[in-house]
Design an enzyme around this catalytic site. Structure first.
Site, mmCIF file in Angstrom:
data_model
loop_
_atom_site.group_PDB
_atom_site.id
_atom_site.type_symbol
_atom_site.label_atom_id
_atom_site.label_comp_id
_atom_site.label_asym_id
_atom_site.label_seq_id
_atom_site.Cartn_x
_atom_site.Cartn_y
_atom_site.Cartn_z
ATOM 1 N N THR A 135 0.750 -1.194 -0.154
ATOM 2 C CA THR A 135 -0.021 0.029 -0.018
ATOM 3 C C THR A 135 0.685 1.401 0.100
ATOM 4 O O THR A 135 1.997 1.307 0.313
ATOM 5 C CB THR A 135 -0.853 -0.125 1.188
ATOM 6 N N ASP A 136 0.396 2.238 -0.314
ATOM 7 C CA ASP A 136 0.949 3.679 -0.331
ATOM 8 C C ASP A 136 1.080 4.163 1.225
ATOM 9 O O ASP A 136 1.659 5.249 1.457
ATOM 10 C CB ASP A 136 0.377 4.815 -1.384
ATOM 11 N N GLU A 137 0.078 3.598 1.966
ATOM 12 C CA GLU A 137 0.181 4.102 3.489
ATOM 13 C C GLU A 137 1.656 3.977 4.118
ATOM 14 O O GLU A 137 1.976 4.468 5.236
ATOM 15 C CB GLU A 137 -0.746 3.439 4.155
ATOM 16 N N TYR A 160 -1.668 -0.414 10.941
ATOM 17 C CA TYR A 160 -1.862 -1.071 9.769
ATOM 18 C C TYR A 160 -0.614 -0.909 8.823
ATOM 19 O O TYR A 160 -0.095 -1.625 8.222
ATOM 20 C CB TYR A 160 -3.147 -0.533 9.050
ATOM 21 N N LYS A 164 2.387 -3.012 7.292
ATOM 22 C CA LYS A 164 2.479 -3.416 5.991
ATOM 23 C C LYS A 164 3.977 -2.887 5.567
ATOM 24 O O LYS A 164 4.745 -3.626 4.612
ATOM 25 C CB LYS A 164 1.581 -2.505 5.151
HETATM 26 P P1 NAD Z 1 -9.638 -7.404 2.399
HETATM 27 O O1 NAD Z 1 -9.682 -6.876 3.985
HETATM 28 O O2 NAD Z 1 -10.878 -7.120 1.414
HETATM 29 O O3 NAD Z 1 -9.412 -8.879 2.335
HETATM 30 C C1 NAD Z 1 -8.186 -9.454 2.865
HETATM 31 C C2 NAD Z 1 -8.288 -10.879 2.677
HETATM 32 O O4 NAD Z 1 -7.167 -11.649 3.428
HETATM 33 C C3 NAD Z 1 -9.667 -11.757 3.413
HETATM 34 O O5 NAD Z 1 -10.182 -12.700 2.164
HETATM 35 C C4 NAD Z 1 -8.894 -12.489 4.591
HETATM 36 O O6 NAD Z 1 -9.930 -13.454 4.821
HETATM 37 C C5 NAD Z 1 -7.620 -12.684 4.045
HETATM 38 N N1 NAD Z 1 -6.920 -12.941 5.308
HETATM 39 C C6 NAD Z 1 -6.657 -12.217 6.500
HETATM 40 N N2 NAD Z 1 -6.025 -12.724 7.174
HETATM 41 C C7 NAD Z 1 -5.526 -13.804 6.556
HETATM 42 C C8 NAD Z 1 -4.559 -15.019 7.082
HETATM 43 N N3 NAD Z 1 -3.855 -14.817 8.207
HETATM 44 N N4 NAD Z 1 -4.417 -15.994 6.194
HETATM 45 C C9 NAD Z 1 -5.088 -15.985 4.968
HETATM 46 N N5 NAD Z 1 -6.020 -15.145 4.551
HETATM 47 C C10 NAD Z 1 -6.220 -14.095 5.180
HETATM 48 O O7 NAD Z 1 -8.396 -6.615 1.884
HETATM 49 P P2 NAD Z 1 -8.076 -5.467 0.441
HETATM 50 O O8 NAD Z 1 -8.809 -4.415 0.810
HETATM 51 O O9 NAD Z 1 -8.427 -6.337 -0.426
HETATM 52 O O10 NAD Z 1 -6.727 -5.754 0.386
HETATM 53 C C11 NAD Z 1 -5.818 -6.604 -0.342
HETATM 54 C C12 NAD Z 1 -4.453 -6.264 0.080
HETATM 55 O O11 NAD Z 1 -4.202 -5.118 -0.703
HETATM 56 C C13 NAD Z 1 -3.916 -6.005 1.507
HETATM 57 O O12 NAD Z 1 -2.720 -6.646 1.428
HETATM 58 C C14 NAD Z 1 -3.679 -4.563 1.461
HETATM 59 O O13 NAD Z 1 -2.843 -3.971 2.250
HETATM 60 C C15 NAD Z 1 -3.737 -4.026 -0.012
HETATM 61 N N6 NAD Z 1 -4.043 -2.650 -0.492
HETATM 62 C C16 NAD Z 1 -5.438 -2.531 -0.167
HETATM 63 C C17 NAD Z 1 -5.782 -1.455 -0.671
HETATM 64 C C18 NAD Z 1 -7.228 -0.871 -0.613
HETATM 65 O O14 NAD Z 1 -7.521 0.200 -1.015
HETATM 66 N N7 NAD Z 1 -8.178 -1.730 -0.399
HETATM 67 C C19 NAD Z 1 -4.877 -0.469 -1.559
HETATM 68 C C20 NAD Z 1 -3.673 -0.864 -1.786
HETATM 69 C C21 NAD Z 1 -3.140 -1.830 -1.150
HETATM 70 O O1 DAU Z 2 -4.152 3.875 0.436
HETATM 71 C C1 DAU Z 2 -4.427 2.692 0.332
HETATM 72 C C2 DAU Z 2 -5.185 2.253 1.570
HETATM 73 O O2 DAU Z 2 -6.516 2.707 1.229
HETATM 74 C C3 DAU Z 2 -5.359 0.544 1.664
HETATM 75 O O3 DAU Z 2 -3.930 0.378 2.318
HETATM 76 C C4 DAU Z 2 -6.290 0.281 2.920
HETATM 77 O O4 DAU Z 2 -6.205 -1.110 3.033
HETATM 78 C C5 DAU Z 2 -7.628 0.814 2.712
HETATM 79 O O5 DAU Z 2 -8.341 0.593 3.822
HETATM 80 C C6 DAU Z 2 -7.332 2.353 2.529
HETATM 81 O O6 DAU Z 2 -7.074 2.985 3.723
HETATM 82 P P1 DAU Z 2 -7.963 4.539 4.147
HETATM 83 O O7 DAU Z 2 -7.992 4.508 5.166
HETATM 84 O O8 DAU Z 2 -7.612 5.418 3.298
HETATM 85 O O9 DAU Z 2 -9.432 3.750 3.655
HETATM 86 P P2 DAU Z 2 -10.789 4.017 4.377
HETATM 87 O O10 DAU Z 2 -12.042 3.864 3.291
HETATM 88 O O11 DAU Z 2 -10.827 3.503 5.709
HETATM 89 O O12 DAU Z 2 -11.036 5.899 4.652
HETATM 90 C C7 DAU Z 2 -10.747 6.608 3.438
HETATM 91 C C8 DAU Z 2 -11.018 7.994 4.018
HETATM 92 O O13 DAU Z 2 -12.064 8.298 4.465
HETATM 93 C C9 DAU Z 2 -10.015 8.416 5.133
HETATM 94 O O14 DAU Z 2 -9.393 9.437 5.077
HETATM 95 C C10 DAU Z 2 -10.910 8.018 6.309
HETATM 96 C C11 DAU Z 2 -12.296 8.567 5.709
HETATM 97 N N1 DAU Z 2 -13.384 8.046 6.434
HETATM 98 C C12 DAU Z 2 -13.463 6.739 6.491
HETATM 99 C C13 DAU Z 2 -14.496 5.808 6.962
HETATM 100 C C14 DAU Z 2 -14.614 4.437 6.995
HETATM 101 C C15 DAU Z 2 -14.455 8.640 6.976
HETATM 102 O O15 DAU Z 2 -14.432 9.893 7.248
HETATM 103 N N2 DAU Z 2 -15.226 8.180 7.692
HETATM 104 C C16 DAU Z 2 -15.646 7.010 7.680
HETATM 105 O O16 DAU Z 2 -16.660 6.324 8.285
#
Ligand code: NAD
Ligand code: DAU
Length: 363
Positions: A135-137, A160, A164
């Site tokens: 992730t970019d975080e 988190y 990562k």
């Molecule tokens: P998600 O939370 O939707 O899914 C995570 C999956 O991992 C689930 O199916 C869960 O059951 C599985 N999991 C968790 N713990 C596990 C374990 N111990 N063993 C096996 N499986 C396990 O996540 P997502 O939003 O799809 O993100 C997927 C990946 O991409 C993550 O690594 C996250 O850091 C990265 N990422 C997410 C975003 C985003 O915006 N969602 C952006 C950039 C990177």
């Molecule tokens: O940047 C990549 C990341 O983006 C991934 O690595 C993470 O897995 C993914 O969850 C996401 O992180 P964020 O914290 O940016 O996503 P989230 O959807 O939780 O929140 C997006 C923005 O909205 C953040 O600034 C917080 C705000 N927010 C979020 C929720 C859930 C609110 O204001 N209210 C809310 O209820």
């Protein structure tokens, strides 16, 4: 003669990004065997893969990436030669509530996968590849100007992000120390179908539909850079196949939105689709206490992946968001089952009893 050209282990394939990635590889590469290893936490939903679960080149294994014995069995049994590692605890708010599970899954789980890949990948001439999806975080927060690049320093702020970042460091360490053929990608915020409704976009779509409060953290002026999940998946495909070993690629759509502007857009678009009065859903907006350590802004400079690998996003945000809203409107049953917890029965009632495609035991 081997039935498949290669065997890819996709971890976390029942999650949001993982399920899109599994579907993409299963359908685009029928000569690859895709093994999905997921322990089905609250975020893992096998219904996300119902359309491809009986494909010949797909196998689901229920288990944790922290289980070294299971990983050794999976690598040996399926002769895994590629890993796309998405499994993680992924929600920042949950990491603030309970950081320990983030360390276990994201740090220890990644270390276990690296270790087993290293043990198993010993045959000369094989095309091994460990792609860590990050992730970019990990880079922390930007001010109002500038972008993250591959040269940005690591400066994670939330548990988190720190977990990562630790995983990224372990991946690099296994490359530097043991020459494990790794590649890393760091992506910005994804949106699209099948996202668990704890994240901003699906949560707010759900709340707008149900006329519930829209809880905006702090001032709502935090900025996120949104990318459609299918564009992320296509970038992952290209990086997995063509990315330089030991390198990292940043992925993003040059699509920055202040949270509050995005929330107003969601309200307007959904009101229009539902025929509600103009401004109706905006009345649901409530500013609440800020997230602890809330990162101000993320923004990606994706010029490296564009220049070197020829990737650029295909969805405009206008198209992608409209399609995403339509998907959640058309799939209210999916949302209801996720919200009620009923989706968790799918594995028990469907996978185990489905005789045409039995649950694969790795043991
Ligand atoms: P998600 O939370 O939707 O899914 C995570 C999956 O991992 C689930 O199916 C869960 O059951 C599985 N999991 C968790 N713990 C596990 C374990 N111990 N063993 C096996 N499986 C396990 O996540 P997502 O939003 O799809 O993100 C997927 C990946 O991409 C993550 O690594 C996250 O850091 C990265 N990422 C997410 C975003 C985003 O915006 N969602 C952006 C950039 C990177
Ligand atoms: O940047 C990549 C990341 O983006 C991934 O690595 C993470 O897995 C993914 O969850 C996401 O992180 P964020 O914290 O940016 O996503 P989230 O959807 O939780 O929140 C997006 C923005 O909205 C953040 O600034 C917080 C705000 N927010 C979020 C929720 C859930 C609110 O204001 N209210 C809310 O209820």
């Amino acid at each position: 003669m081997k039935k498949f050209k290669r065997t890819l282990l996709i971890t976390g394939g029942a999650g949001f990004i993982g399920s899109h990635l599994v579907r993409h590889f299963v359908t685009k590469y029928p000569n690859y065997h895709v093994v999905n290893l997921d322990n089905l936490t609250y975020a893992g939903n096998l219904e996300n893969l119902a359309d491809i679960e009986i494909a010949d080149n797909y196998t689901f294994v229920k288990g944790s990436i922290t289980d070294l014995t299971l990983l050794r069995t999976v690598f040996k049994k399926f002769d895994v030669d590629g890993v796309l590692h998405t499994a993680a605890e992924s929600h920042v708010d949950r990491s603030i509530e309970n950081p320990m599970v983030f360390v276990q899954t994201n740090v220890q789980g990644t270390a276990a996968l690296l270790q087993v890949a290293r043990e198993h990948w010993t045959q000369p001439g094989r095309d091994y590849r460990f792609h860590h999806i990050s992730t970019d975080e990990v880079f922390g927060a930007l001010g109002d100007e500038g972008y993250f690049t591959e040269q940005s320093l690591y400066n994670p702020q939330s548990p988190y992000a720190a977990s990562k970042a630790s995983a990224d460091h372990l991946v690099r360490a296994f490359h530097n120390t043991y020459k494990l053929p790794v590649v890393i990608s760091n992506c910005s915020n994804n949106y699209g179908p099948y996202q668990f409704p704890e994240k901003l976009i699906p949560l707010f779509i759900k709340n707008i539909l149900e006329e519930r409060v829209l809880p905006v953290y702090g001032t709502g002026r935090n900025v996120r850079d949104w990318l459609h999940v299918q564009d992320h998946v296509e970038a992952l495909d290209i990086i997995f196949h063509q990315g330089a070993t030991g390198e990292a690629y940043l992925i993003g759509g040059h699509n920055e939105w202040k949270n509050i502007d995005l929330i107003h857009l969601l309200c307007r678009q959904i009101d229009r689709k539902l025929g509600r009065a103009f401004g109706e859903s905006q009345k649901l907006i409530h500013f609440i206490q800020d997230r602890a350590g809330h990162d101000h802004r993320y923004a990606i400079d994706a010029s490296r992946i564009k220049r070197e690998l020829g990737w650029s996003p295909r969805y405009t945000f206008e198209q992608g968001l409209a399609m995403t809203i339509d998907w959640y409107l058309d799939n209210s049953a999916w949302m209801d089952r996720v919200s009620s917890g009923a989706y968790r029965d799918y594995y028990l009632t469907h996978m185990i009893n489905n005789k045409s495609k039995p649950y694969e035991s790795a043991a």
